[in-house]
Design a protein around this motif. Structure first.
Motif, short mmCIF file in Angstrom:
data_model
loop_
_atom_site.label_atom_id
_atom_site.label_comp_id
_atom_site.label_asym_id
_atom_site.label_seq_id
_atom_site.Cartn_x
_atom_site.Cartn_y
_atom_site.Cartn_z
N ARG A 67 47.78 42.55 42.75
CA ARG A 67 46.37 42.35 42.47
C ARG A 67 45.68 43.68 42.13
NH1 ARG A 67 41.17 41.74 43.63
NH2 ARG A 67 40.24 39.67 43.41
N ALA A 68 45.99 44.72 42.89
CA ALA A 68 45.38 46.03 42.62
C ALA A 68 45.83 46.59 41.28
CB ALA A 68 45.73 47.00 43.75
N ALA A 69 47.12 46.45 40.96
CA ALA A 69 47.62 46.98 39.70
C ALA A 69 46.96 46.30 38.51
CB ALA A 69 49.14 46.81 39.63
N LEU A 70 46.63 45.03 38.68
CA LEU A 70 45.98 44.31 37.59
C LEU A 70 44.47 44.53 37.56
CD1 LEU A 70 47.80 40.84 37.76
CD2 LEU A 70 48.13 42.65 36.06
N LEU A 71 43.83 44.61 38.73
CA LEU A 71 42.38 44.44 38.78
C LEU A 71 41.59 45.54 39.47
CD1 LEU A 71 42.40 40.63 39.55
CD2 LEU A 71 41.48 41.70 37.48
N ALA A 72 42.22 46.55 40.07
CA ALA A 72 41.45 47.62 40.70
C ALA A 72 40.44 48.19 39.71
CB ALA A 72 42.38 48.71 41.21
N PRO A 73 39.18 48.39 40.11
CA PRO A 73 38.13 48.73 39.13
C PRO A 73 38.42 49.95 38.27
CG PRO A 73 37.15 48.11 41.23
CD PRO A 73 38.65 48.16 41.46
N MET A 74 38.98 51.00 38.83
CA MET A 74 39.18 52.23 38.08
C MET A 74 40.56 52.34 37.44
SD MET A 74 36.27 53.61 38.30
CE MET A 74 36.64 55.21 37.56
N THR A 75 41.55 51.68 38.04
CA THR A 75 42.93 51.88 37.57
C THR A 75 43.62 50.60 37.11
OG1 THR A 75 43.75 51.61 39.84
CG2 THR A 75 43.23 53.86 39.11
N GLY A 76 43.07 49.43 37.40
CA GLY A 76 43.73 48.19 37.02
C GLY A 76 43.83 48.04 35.51
N ARG A 129 43.36 29.10 37.28
CA ARG A 129 43.53 29.45 35.87
C ARG A 129 42.28 30.06 35.28
NH1 ARG A 129 47.29 25.03 32.86
NH2 ARG A 129 47.47 23.48 34.49
N VAL A 130 42.50 31.02 34.37
CA VAL A 130 41.44 31.59 33.55
C VAL A 130 42.00 31.68 32.13
CG1 VAL A 130 39.91 33.54 33.15
CG2 VAL A 130 40.57 32.94 35.50
N PRO A 131 41.44 30.98 31.16
CA PRO A 131 41.94 31.06 29.78
C PRO A 131 41.79 32.48 29.23
CG PRO A 131 40.46 29.18 30.06
CD PRO A 131 40.32 30.02 31.29
N ASN A 136 37.43 39.79 30.04
CA ASN A 136 37.70 38.71 30.99
C ASN A 136 37.98 39.21 32.40
OD1 ASN A 136 37.67 35.93 31.08
ND2 ASN A 136 39.84 35.68 30.58
N ALA A 137 37.80 40.51 32.67
CA ALA A 137 38.20 41.06 33.96
C ALA A 137 37.43 40.43 35.11
CB ALA A 137 38.02 42.58 33.97
N ALA A 138 36.12 40.23 34.95
CA ALA A 138 35.32 39.68 36.05
C ALA A 138 35.75 38.26 36.39
CB ALA A 138 33.84 39.72 35.67
N ALA A 139 36.02 37.45 35.37
CA ALA A 139 36.44 36.07 35.61
C ALA A 139 37.81 36.03 36.28
CB ALA A 139 36.46 35.29 34.30
N GLN A 142 37.54 37.05 39.95
CA GLN A 142 36.98 35.98 40.77
C GLN A 142 38.02 34.90 41.07
OE1 GLN A 142 33.43 34.22 39.13
NE2 GLN A 142 33.05 32.97 40.94
N ALA A 143 38.92 34.65 40.13
CA ALA A 143 39.91 33.59 40.29
C ALA A 143 41.15 34.05 41.05
CB ALA A 143 40.33 33.07 38.92
N PHE A 144 41.29 35.35 41.30
CA PHE A 144 42.49 35.93 41.92
C PHE A 144 42.17 36.17 43.39
CE2 PHE A 144 46.35 38.31 40.27
CZ PHE A 144 46.95 38.45 41.50
N PRO A 145 42.61 35.30 44.31
CA PRO A 145 42.22 35.45 45.72
C PRO A 145 42.79 36.71 46.35
CG PRO A 145 43.90 33.75 45.47
CD PRO A 145 43.49 34.14 44.08
N GLN A 146 42.17 37.14 47.44
CA GLN A 146 42.62 38.34 48.13
C GLN A 146 43.98 38.14 48.81
OE1 GLN A 146 41.10 41.33 48.02
NE2 GLN A 146 39.49 40.50 46.72
N ASN A 147 44.30 36.91 49.16
CA ASN A 147 45.59 36.59 49.77
C ASN A 147 46.29 35.52 48.95
OD1 ASN A 147 45.34 38.26 52.21
ND2 ASN A 147 43.73 36.83 52.77
N GLN A 148 47.62 35.55 48.98
CA GLN A 148 48.40 34.58 48.22
C GLN A 148 48.14 33.16 48.73
OE1 GLN A 148 49.75 36.98 50.17
NE2 GLN A 148 50.39 35.73 51.91
N PRO A 149 48.12 32.16 47.83
CA PRO A 149 47.92 30.77 48.26
C PRO A 149 48.96 30.32 49.27
CG PRO A 149 47.59 30.95 45.90
CD PRO A 149 48.11 32.27 46.37
#
Length: 280
Positions: A67-76, A129-131, A136-139, A142-149
């Motif tokens: 999740r961090a590698a994809l979405l961290a604000p400065m480095t994702g 899902r997010v198309p 699209n980073a914000a969407a 929001q769809a990527f939970p902090q913990n795995q399902p």
């Protein structure tokens, strides 16, 4: 192929092979302001949300590291590149049927940290899902939970749906101007242990993943594979086959098997550099 075992490489390996191949757009040179001439690609991340994604991964877990590698604000990679490419997300897991688990063969171990995310859920697959879209980073965040399902691993079903989605998106578009890519990130054997499933982590599920990847390749959609399987030799061998089928014109096609969050960050940059045709 975890780390440097077998014929695989970790992302930090100095011998990590170049992804380039004849006919690919050569990487652009990044400018001083950090911009570069990237292809307007469409990239769908297909992310395993099963219980085993809670396993320790360097200083993180497999889930939090990804999740961090994809979405961290400065480095994702997604926030950094959201203006350059259309990113989408498909997180998948599935219900868990105790009867199907009992019939499973070659079952992936269920770690103590996994919890009970698949019990009580009747969906298989269960999706977030997010198309794919530009900016699209914000969407996606929001769809990527902090913990795995935390459920089962119906990768074969998720890949069938992902390929159908991307084939629909790619229809009628110039593949050179708008190339489409799937990036599969998983750590468990494909299984059918969901409600109403037949059990098993066997050949049928693996062959279905490969068949879906073949359909994508035939439509000009390349599939990259990021393995978070650690030392699971059987799964690594399967994912190596998926990677080869996902990019059949590239004799060097292989899984990316990072062993730390830092390796994962580098692996994603290498994959996206190849997909977008620019320096990441």
């Amino acid at each position: 192929m975890g780390g440097t075992s077998g014929s695989g490489f970790s992302a930090g390996d100095p011998n990590f092979p170049d992804l380039g191949r004849p006919g690919m757009v050569p990487p652009a040179i990044s400018t001083d302001d950090g911009s570069s001439s990237c292809l307007e690609a469409v990239v769908l991340f297909v992310v395993d949300g099963s219980g085993s994604m809670c396993e320790v991964f360097g200083t993180a877990t497999r889930w939090t590291g990804l999740r961090a590698a994809l979405l961290a604000p400065m480095t994702g990679v997604i926030p950094r590149l959201e203006a350059q490419a259309a990113f989408g997300l498909m997180i998948y897991d599935g219900s868990v049927d105790p009867a199907a688990v009992g019939a499973a063969t070659m079952a992936s171990p269920n770690p103590v940290c996994a919890g009970f995310g698949g019990f009580g859920n009747m969906e298989c697959p269960r999706y977030s899902r997010v198309p794919p879209r530009i900016m699209n980073a914000a969407a996606i965040n929001q769809a990527f939970p902090q913990n795995q399902p935390g459920g089962s691993t119906p990768t074969h079903k998720a890949m069938n749906d992902a390929v159908a989605q991307m084939m629909m998106s790619a229809a009628g578009k110039d593949p050179k101007a708008s190339p489409h890519f799937i990036i599969l990130a998983t750590d468990g054997q494909p299984n059918d242990i969901c409600t109403g499933g037949v059990g098993g982590d066997g050949s049928a599920q693996k062959l279905e993943v490969i068949a879906a990847t073949d359909r994508a390749a035939a439509a000009g959609i390349r599939t990259f594979v990021i393995s978070l399987a650690g030392t699971d030799v059987g799964l690594e061998a399967h994912l190596a086959e998926v990677a080869k089928h996902g990019d059949p014109l590239n004799p060097a096609a292989h899984t990316f098997s990072p062993m730390t969050p830092e390796d994962l960050q580098m692996a994603l940059r290498m994959v996206l550099s190849s997909a977008l045709g620019c320096v990441i």
